[in-house]
Structure formats: C-alpha cells, structure tokens
Design a protein around this motif. Structure first.
Motif, PDB file in Angstrom:
ATOM      1  N   ILE A 212      23.092  43.330  32.904  1.00  0.00           N
ATOM      2  CA  ILE A 212      23.531  44.037  34.121  1.00  0.00           C
ATOM      3  C   ILE A 212      24.196  45.348  33.709  1.00  0.00           C
ATOM      4  CG2 ILE A 212      24.965  43.950  36.202  1.00  0.00           C
ATOM      5  CD1 ILE A 212      24.734  40.914  36.151  1.00  0.00           C
ATOM      6  N   ASP A 213      23.523  46.444  33.996  1.00  0.00           N
ATOM      7  CA  ASP A 213      24.067  47.760  33.647  1.00  0.00           C
ATOM      8  C   ASP A 213      24.433  48.521  34.918  1.00  0.00           C
ATOM      9  OD1 ASP A 213      21.613  47.719  31.138  1.00  0.00           O
ATOM     10  OD2 ASP A 213      23.775  47.757  30.758  1.00  0.00           O
ATOM     11  N   GLY A 214      25.173  49.616  34.704  1.00  0.00           N
ATOM     12  CA  GLY A 214      25.498  50.457  35.865  1.00  0.00           C
ATOM     13  C   GLY A 214      26.694  51.344  35.566  1.00  0.00           C
ATOM     14  N   PRO A 215      26.899  52.377  36.367  1.00  0.00           N
ATOM     15  CA  PRO A 215      28.015  53.293  36.168  1.00  0.00           C
ATOM     16  C   PRO A 215      29.346  52.617  36.494  1.00  0.00           C
ATOM     17  CG  PRO A 215      26.878  53.808  38.206  1.00  0.00           C
ATOM     18  CD  PRO A 215      26.065  52.735  37.532  1.00  0.00           C
ATOM     19  N   ALA A 216      30.411  53.231  36.029  1.00  0.00           N
ATOM     20  CA  ALA A 216      31.755  52.705  36.326  1.00  0.00           C
ATOM     21  C   ALA A 216      31.933  52.644  37.842  1.00  0.00           C
ATOM     22  CB  ALA A 216      32.800  53.636  35.715  1.00  0.00           C
ATOM     23  N   GLY A 217      32.483  51.531  38.307  1.00  0.00           N
ATOM     24  CA  GLY A 217      32.763  51.387  39.742  1.00  0.00           C
ATOM     25  C   GLY A 217      31.612  50.822  40.538  1.00  0.00           C
ATOM     26  N   SER A 218      30.523  50.461  39.876  1.00  0.00           N
ATOM     27  CA  SER A 218      29.375  49.933  40.641  1.00  0.00           C
ATOM     28  C   SER A 218      29.551  48.452  40.960  1.00  0.00           C
ATOM     29  CB  SER A 218      28.090  50.119  39.819  1.00  0.00           C
ATOM     30  OG  SER A 218      28.218  49.433  38.591  1.00  0.00           O
ATOM     31  N   GLY A 219      30.557  47.823  40.363  1.00  0.00           N
ATOM     32  CA  GLY A 219      30.841  46.421  40.672  1.00  0.00           C
ATOM     33  C   GLY A 219      30.379  45.450  39.612  1.00  0.00           C
ATOM     34  N   LYS A 220      29.814  45.952  38.505  1.00  0.00           N
ATOM     35  CA  LYS A 220      29.188  45.040  37.521  1.00  0.00           C
ATOM     36  C   LYS A 220      30.236  44.138  36.865  1.00  0.00           C
ATOM     37  CE  LYS A 220      29.026  48.505  33.814  1.00  0.00           C
ATOM     38  NZ  LYS A 220      29.762  49.578  34.530  1.00  0.00           N
ATOM     39  N   THR A 221      31.433  44.663  36.611  1.00  0.00           N
ATOM     40  CA  THR A 221      32.447  43.843  35.925  1.00  0.00           C
ATOM     41  C   THR A 221      32.942  42.716  36.822  1.00  0.00           C
ATOM     42  OG1 THR A 221      33.112  45.906  34.881  1.00  0.00           O
ATOM     43  CG2 THR A 221      34.540  44.014  34.522  1.00  0.00           C
ATOM     44  N   THR A 222      32.890  42.919  38.140  1.00  0.00           N
ATOM     45  CA  THR A 222      33.283  41.863  39.089  1.00  0.00           C
ATOM     46  C   THR A 222      32.155  40.848  39.251  1.00  0.00           C
ATOM     47  OG1 THR A 222      34.551  43.544  40.268  1.00  0.00           O
ATOM     48  CG2 THR A 222      34.157  41.455  41.423  1.00  0.00           C
ATOM     49  N   VAL A 223      30.939  41.384  39.330  1.00  0.00           N
ATOM     50  CA  VAL A 223      29.771  40.553  39.647  1.00  0.00           C
ATOM     51  C   VAL A 223      29.371  39.649  38.485  1.00  0.00           C
ATOM     52  CG1 VAL A 223      27.267  40.774  39.954  1.00  0.00           C
ATOM     53  CG2 VAL A 223      28.840  42.087  41.411  1.00  0.00           C
ATOM     54  N   THR A 224      29.376  40.193  37.272  1.00  0.00           N
ATOM     55  CA  THR A 224      28.765  39.492  36.130  1.00  0.00           C
ATOM     56  C   THR A 224      29.373  38.126  35.838  1.00  0.00           C
ATOM     57  OG1 THR A 224      28.111  41.619  35.197  1.00  0.00           O
ATOM     58  CG2 THR A 224      28.102  39.736  33.707  1.00  0.00           C
ATOM     59  N   PRO A 225      30.700  38.005  35.705  1.00  0.00           N
ATOM     60  CA  PRO A 225      31.242  36.663  35.401  1.00  0.00           C
ATOM     61  C   PRO A 225      30.926  35.644  36.494  1.00  0.00           C
ATOM     62  CG  PRO A 225      33.021  38.278  35.753  1.00  0.00           C
ATOM     63  CD  PRO A 225      31.756  39.035  35.742  1.00  0.00           C
ATOM     64  N   LYS A 226      30.848  36.114  37.743  1.00  0.00           N
ATOM     65  CA  LYS A 226      30.569  35.164  38.832  1.00  0.00           C
ATOM     66  C   LYS A 226      29.118  34.691  38.780  1.00  0.00           C
ATOM     67  CE  LYS A 226      34.159  37.054  41.893  1.00  0.00           C
ATOM     68  NZ  LYS A 226      35.132  35.961  41.565  1.00  0.00           N
ATOM     69  N   VAL A 227      28.212  35.631  38.422  1.00  0.00           N
ATOM     70  CA  VAL A 227      26.800  35.246  38.262  1.00  0.00           C
ATOM     71  C   VAL A 227      26.692  34.218  37.137  1.00  0.00           C
ATOM     72  CG1 VAL A 227      24.546  36.100  37.455  1.00  0.00           C
ATOM     73  CG2 VAL A 227      25.835  37.387  39.181  1.00  0.00           C
ATOM     74  N   ALA A 228      27.425  34.464  36.041  1.00  0.00           N
ATOM     75  CA  ALA A 228      27.394  33.543  34.893  1.00  0.00           C
ATOM     76  C   ALA A 228      27.860  32.155  35.318  1.00  0.00           C
ATOM     77  CB  ALA A 228      28.295  34.080  33.784  1.00  0.00           C
ATOM     78  N   GLU A 229      28.920  32.111  36.098  1.00  0.00           N
ATOM     79  CA  GLU A 229      29.495  30.825  36.525  1.00  0.00           C
ATOM     80  C   GLU A 229      28.509  30.056  37.403  1.00  0.00           C
ATOM     81  OE1 GLU A 229      33.476  31.374  38.049  1.00  0.00           O
ATOM     82  OE2 GLU A 229      33.360  29.466  39.148  1.00  0.00           O
ATOM     83  N   ILE A 230      27.901  30.767  38.347  1.00  0.00           N
ATOM     84  CA  ILE A 230      26.962  30.097  39.278  1.00  0.00           C
ATOM     85  C   ILE A 230      25.749  29.551  38.526  1.00  0.00           C
ATOM     86  CG2 ILE A 230      25.328  30.522  41.169  1.00  0.00           C
ATOM     87  CD1 ILE A 230      27.387  32.611  42.218  1.00  0.00           C
ATOM     88  N   LEU A 231      25.260  30.315  37.543  1.00  0.00           N
ATOM     89  CA  LEU A 231      24.019  29.924  36.848  1.00  0.00           C
ATOM     90  C   LEU A 231      24.269  29.110  35.586  1.00  0.00           C
ATOM     91  CD1 LEU A 231      21.992  33.241  37.287  1.00  0.00           C
ATOM     92  CD2 LEU A 231      21.666  31.075  38.508  1.00  0.00           C
ATOM     93  N   GLY A 232      25.557  28.883  35.284  1.00  0.00           N
ATOM     94  CA  GLY A 232      25.859  28.086  34.085  1.00  0.00           C
ATOM     95  C   GLY A 232      25.493  28.812  32.810  1.00  0.00           C
TER      96      GLY A 232
ATOM     97  N   ASP B 266      29.389  59.393  30.436  1.00  0.00           N
ATOM     98  CA  ASP B 266      28.768  58.114  30.038  1.00  0.00           C
ATOM     99  C   ASP B 266      27.270  58.263  29.787  1.00  0.00           C
ATOM    100  OD1 ASP B 266      31.157  56.857  30.081  1.00  0.00           O
ATOM    101  OD2 ASP B 266      30.879  55.866  32.018  1.00  0.00           O
ATOM    102  N   SER B 267      26.627  59.154  30.535  1.00  0.00           N
ATOM    103  CA  SER B 267      25.168  59.311  30.383  1.00  0.00           C
ATOM    104  C   SER B 267      24.813  60.143  29.158  1.00  0.00           C
ATOM    105  CB  SER B 267      24.581  59.979  31.631  1.00  0.00           C
ATOM    106  OG  SER B 267      24.917  59.211  32.769  1.00  0.00           O
ATOM    107  N   SER B 268      25.777  60.926  28.655  1.00  0.00           N
ATOM    108  CA  SER B 268      25.446  61.809  27.527  1.00  0.00           C
ATOM    109  C   SER B 268      26.042  61.322  26.213  1.00  0.00           C
ATOM    110  CB  SER B 268      25.987  63.223  27.807  1.00  0.00           C
ATOM    111  OG  SER B 268      27.393  63.138  27.991  1.00  0.00           O
ATOM    112  N   ARG B 269      26.642  60.134  26.236  1.00  0.00           N
ATOM    113  CA  ARG B 269      27.238  59.612  24.995  1.00  0.00           C
ATOM    114  C   ARG B 269      26.175  59.444  23.915  1.00  0.00           C
ATOM    115  NH1 ARG B 269      31.961  56.185  25.455  1.00  0.00           N
ATOM    116  NH2 ARG B 269      32.921  56.341  27.515  1.00  0.00           N
ATOM    117  N   ALA B 270      26.555  59.708  22.688  1.00  0.00           N
ATOM    118  CA  ALA B 270      25.628  59.436  21.568  1.00  0.00           C
ATOM    119  C   ALA B 270      25.594  57.928  21.326  1.00  0.00           C
ATOM    120  CB  ALA B 270      26.081  60.157  20.317  1.00  0.00           C
ATOM    121  N   ILE B 271      26.736  57.284  21.501  1.00  0.00           N
ATOM    122  CA  ILE B 271      26.806  55.839  21.293  1.00  0.00           C
ATOM    123  C   ILE B 271      26.918  55.168  22.667  1.00  0.00           C
ATOM    124  CG2 ILE B 271      28.213  53.977  20.324  1.00  0.00           C
ATOM    125  CD1 ILE B 271      29.064  55.821  18.130  1.00  0.00           C
ATOM    126  N   ALA B 272      26.044  54.215  22.918  1.00  0.00           N
ATOM    127  CA  ALA B 272      26.042  53.423  24.159  1.00  0.00           C
ATOM    128  C   ALA B 272      25.989  54.298  25.406  1.00  0.00           C
ATOM    129  CB  ALA B 272      27.269  52.517  24.222  1.00  0.00           C
TER     130      ALA B 272
END
Ligand SMILES: Nc1ncnc2c1ncn2[C@@H]1O[C@H](COP(=O)(O)OP(=O)(O)OP(=O)(O)O)[C@@H](O)[C@H]1O
Ligand SMILES: CC(C)(CO)[C@@H](O)C(=O)[O-]
Ligand code: BAL
Length: 537
Positions: A298-318, A480-486
């Motif tokens: 799950i990728d996306g810019p800062a503030g897109s909600g990925k940090t909130t969404v991801t752990p919950k998706v993990a929990e639901i899907l085991g 974030d889009s122009s970083r050499a790393i990540a």
C-alpha cells in the motif's frame, strides 16, 4: 545521451555527474549484448524510473561464447539500438572494444586472463551444464562493468534466470555495493520469450516456438492444482514439447531459483527451466513457481490515510503488518541505548548491519495489547520505541542509506514467506515489486490539508491555516517524489483509490474486498490459504 568507448571516458563522465549533484544520486546499469528488443527496453525503463542516471552497456562478450556457438553470427543492430536508448532517455551508452575491457583483443588463451569463477554448484545444471565456460565469461565481464560504472543498481532479465542467480550471488559474495534487480520476462503475445536469438527462427519455426511456453504453462496448471513434486511437473513440460518433433529439448529442470540446486519438491519456490533447439536457434525459458501467502503493498503520499488503513487491513485479513516505522524506531532506540550519535552514519551503519528486528502480531488481540510486538536483537522494545526521544530522532535514522538497505533486506526476508502487508512510498515498486495486490492511496492536497489541520488541532499542536498546510503538503509531495532513496512512485499495476470522499472504514473495506477478489480468500481470516500458489514468468 553520451557515447563512451573507453573506461577512462565513462569513468570521468560519471565522476562529473556525481560531483554535479548535492543530493544523493544513483546510477542504474543495464548490461546488454545489443540487438535490443522490448525485453531489454523494459530493463531500461525500470532503470530510468529508479535512478538519477542510466548507463546501458552494449558489448558482445567473446568470453561467454563457446567454440561452436554463435559469436560471429550474434545479431548486431547498433544504430537502431542507439535510437532506442535515446528514446528511452538513457544518459550514457558504453560501447567498449574487447581491448578496452580485457586489455587485449585476443582472448583465445584463457590461461592468461583473470576470470571470475562462479560456484561450480551454481553452474552444474541448466545452461551451465551445456555451455562450459559461459558463466565464467558472464561473471568476468559483469564484474568489470560493475567496477567501471560502480552502479547502485544493475538490471537483468528473469528470462536468463541462472545468469540472474549467479550475478546476484556474485554481487553478494564479492561485496559489490550493487543491487542486482531482476525484471520480469517480456513475452510476445503468443507467450514466446523475447530474445535476440529469436531472429534465427524461420517463419515455420517461429510458429512452433510458443510450444516452449505452453509446456511451462502445462506444468503451471498442475502446480496451481497443488502438484509440487518434480517428476509430474517435468513430465507435463516434456509431453507438451514432444507434441512437435522439430523441438529438440536440451534440458527440462526444476531447481531452487537462488542456489540452482535440483528440487524433488517445491517447498516455497521453484524455478522450472527449459532449453530447446528449434533449427539453429537455442531458446531458453522458465517460470518461477511460488507457494507462499500473498503480499499486499500500500503506497501513497503523506496524508492519504495509508498508515491508518494498513494495520487494520492486516488485522482483518490475518496478515502480518510490516510496520516500517516501527522498524526504523527500533534502530533509533538501539542507537540511543548504545549512546551512538545519530549523525555518526558510519557507527549507525555498523550497528544496523548487526541487528535483527522481529515483528509479531499477538495471537489474541486483547483491548489494550499493541497490534504488533517489536524486538530488536531479542529485546522487546514494543513500548520503548514510542518514546518522545525515539520520535525525535527516527527521521534522521530513516534517511540513512545503510539503515534503509538493511531494513529493506529484512522486510524482504519476511516477504519470502508472504502473508504480509506493508505501507510506504515505494513498497509496490521497490520493496515488494511482486506483491499480489498493490494499492496506491491518493487524496487531493486540499483534503489532506483539511485532515492535517484537524489532526494538529486534536493533538494540540497548533492551529495552522489551510493555505499553509496545503503549501507544506505540496512541497512534501515534490520532495518525496524526487528522492534518490525510496521515491514516492505508483506501481504501473497498482490499483488507485482516491480517498477524498471516503471514510477510513470504506477504504479498508475496499482493500479487503479487492484482496478477496484477487486472491480468492474466503470471508474468514481462518480460511486464509496457507499456501497460495503463485507463478511469475
Ligand atoms: N524477454 C526478456 N525479458 C526480460 N529481460 C530480457 C529479455 N530478453 C533479454 N533480457 C535481458 O536483457 C539483458 C541482455 O540480454 P541479451 O543482450 O543477452 O539479450 P537476449 O535477448 O537475452 O539475447 P540472447 O538471444 O543472447 O538470449 C539480460 O539481462 C537479459 O536477461
Ligand atoms: C549480462 C550480459 C550482457 C553479459 O555479457 C549477457 O550475458 C546478456 O546479455 O545477458
Ligand atoms: N542473455 C544470454 C547471453 C548469452 O547467451 O550469452
């Protein structure tokens, strides 16, 4: 685009490039033997996306051709190759002579040449068994290219799976600071793997050639029904190839994709590889058969909600939530605990190279238990990593190249068995490019500023105008889009979800539904298939 025929010329150019940039820059190398086709260009495209500069080498390496092989007849189309590379925005082409690379034009007496010798066990089967000296030639020329170009990443095709495995091992064993990137095999519409040697095929032979891929597909079908044993899989390929007497199979084998050791049964992954003659043309192909649980990126810019969404998706899907932030926090905690200066990158590199981070989701999630437990060097730091002191320094640690390289490797180790979900900027493009489900969460700058404003107010961290927050977010996206790393990048096969008008729970439901549609997982996490069968070609 610059052309270089000498080592000195290319080295000077690259040194100038590096000196011209203040930020960390990265060089991508695509070694080829010319006669470029879409397969090569897929490597160039990937290199272009991931690096500051791209170098393509075109060199038909005599050392890797056997006496009775096609060195003299090997296809050459330099003018067209240069046009293709220019169109692909390649920065430099390296066109060395044999003398420029070997110090002599005459390679006939190998006893007078320095060579790089891969492990004999890696050459005992597949092409190595039928092309004596081939992989010594490949390893020797590629190690020269690595020394001359000093790339951060080097790109090779999965089509040449044994070569890819050997060069990956060479980079590791000889401590080249080069990431060897494997790229998927590009195929014709009928499944034939693109290869410079396809030009040797007559029209009639070209029509027969897809039978190789059909043979692999026959075995894939068996595998996806649960067949993991060597003999039935090889037999399925053999029966398909035998349908046409003009196909002369040289080998059909099942080996471990990294070690090239023969497999009697597929435990986690197996390389099903073939070589066959069709008239003058010797064609190779392979499929990577994996039995592992799926990965969600799950990728996306800062503030897109990925940090909130991801752990919950993990929990639901085991699934295991690979919390990157927690991993960087664990390293930060260890550095502070060892009283290492955060800006002493050498000491931090020493520290992180010797640490092991373990993440585990508790079997039972009680109300006040964390959704993830974190250990570093067997010390439980689940709570300690959330301290204000760690929070103050984690960004400085996460920006260090050695830290990221080590943690990406540890994340990929988790990924080998699958069953993980991870969020970030480049998970679907860099950390787990073969993830089964890739999501790219987006939201407008305005919406993200609105969310940020509410968040800051709730945390009592000040009352900022939307205009200011929008400007900050716009700048953060650019950085974030122009970083050499990540760098923040959307994978071409990622499913985009715009969260502007979606509640968090709706976003979570959409991702869970996509996972179940795509991976075919039933509605309860208990039913998650422990060994989802997946193939990559
Ligand atoms: N169909 C393909 N898909 C992806 N990568 C490819 C493909 N064909 C070649 N490559 C990669 O391109 C790089 C250069 O390969 P090379 O110049 O030998 O071309 P080739 O098509 O493999 O030619 P050959 O006929 O010798 O196999 C290698 O890393 C190779 O794995
Ligand atoms: C990697 C390589 C360019 C080395 O000559 C060659 O083996 C090839 O084209 O795959
Ligand atoms: N990519 C194949 C290189 C060779 O056959 O020499």
């Amino acid at each position: 685009m610059r052309l270089f025929q000498t080592v000195a010329g290319l080295r000077t150019y690259l040194a100038t490039c590096r000196a011209s940039k203040t930020i960390d820059c990265q060089i991508g190398l695509v070694p080829t033997m010319g006669a470029l086709h879409s397969g090569h260009l897929s490597l160039v495209k990937r290199a272009r996306e991931e690096n500051t500069w791209v170098v393509v080498s075109i060199f038909v390496n005599p050392l890797q051709f056997g006496e009775n092989e096609d060195l003299d007849n090997y296809p050459r189309s330099l003018e067209r190759d240069l046009e293709e590379c220019k169109a692909a925005e390649v920065d430099a082409i390296f066109l060395p002579s044999v003398g420029a690379l070997y110090g002599t034009e005459d390679l006939s007496d190998k006893s007078r040449l320095f060579q790089v010798i891969p492990p004999p066990e890696m050459m005992a089967r597949l092409c190595g068994a039928y092309r004596p000296g081939h992989f010594e030639g490949v390893a020797t020329v590629v190690s020269k290219l690595f020394h001359i170009v000093q790339p951060d990443r080097a790109y090779f095709g999965q089509k040449d799976a044994q070569q890819l495995a050997i060069l990956r091992q060479m980079a590791a064993d000889l401590r080249f600071p080069v990431e060897v990137v494997g790229c998927p095999t590009v195929r014709e519409a009928d499944g034939l793997a693109l290869s410079s040697r396809n030009r040797y095929l007559s029209l009639e032979e070209r029509a027969i050639a897809p039978q190789l891929y059909r043979g692999l597909q026959a075995a894939k079908g068996l595998f996806e029904q649960g067949e993991m044993a060597r003999e039935p899989l090889l037999e399925a390929v053999s029966l398909t190839l035998k349908k046409d007497a003009r196909i002369e199979a040289q080998y059909i084998d099942l080996v471990h994709p990294a070690t090239m050791e023969p497999l009697e049964v597929i435990e986690t992954e197996g390389l099903l590889a073939i070589a066959a003659y069709l008239g003058k043309a010797r064609l190779i192909d392979n499929l990577l058969l994996k039995t592992r649980r799926p990965i969600i990126a799950i990728d996306g810019p800062a503030g897109s909600g990925k940090t909130t969404v991801t752990p919950k998706v993990a929990e639901i899907l085991g699934l295991l939530y690979l919390d990157t932030g927690a991993m960087y926090r664990a390293v930060t905690w260890l550095a502070l605990d060892k009283k290492i200066l955060i800006n002493d990158e050498a000491a931090i590199a020493e520290l992180v190279s010797q640490c092991t981070i373990r993440l585990e989701k508790p079997e039972i999630l009680a109300n006040n238990t964390p959704s993830l437990r974190v250990w570093i060097n067997d010390q439980d730091v689940t709570t300690a990593i959330r301290s204000p002191n760690v929070t103050a320094y984690v960004s400085a640690i996460a920006a260090q190249k050695a830290v990221r390289a080590t943690l990406v490797e540890q994340q990929r180790t988790y990924g080998r068995n699958g069953g993980v979900v991870m969020d970030g900027r480049d998970i679907g493009t860099y950390v787990f490019p073969d993830a089964e489900l890739k999501i790219f969460l987006t939201a407008s700058v305005q919406e993200r500023a609105r969310r940020r404003q509410i968040d800051l107010k709730e945390k009592g961290q000040g009352d900022f105008s939307l205009e200011q927050l929008e400007a900050d977010i716009y700048e953060r996206d650019k950085k974030d889009s122009s970083r050499a790393i990540a760098p923040l990048r959307q994978a071409s096969d990622a499913i985009e979800i715009n969260t502007d008008h979606l509640a968090i729970d709706t976003v979570i439901d959409q991702i869970v539904s996509l996972y179940r549609e795509k991976i075919g997982i039933s509605l309860t996490t208990d039913d998650v298939s422990p060994d989802h069968h997946e193939t990559a070609d």
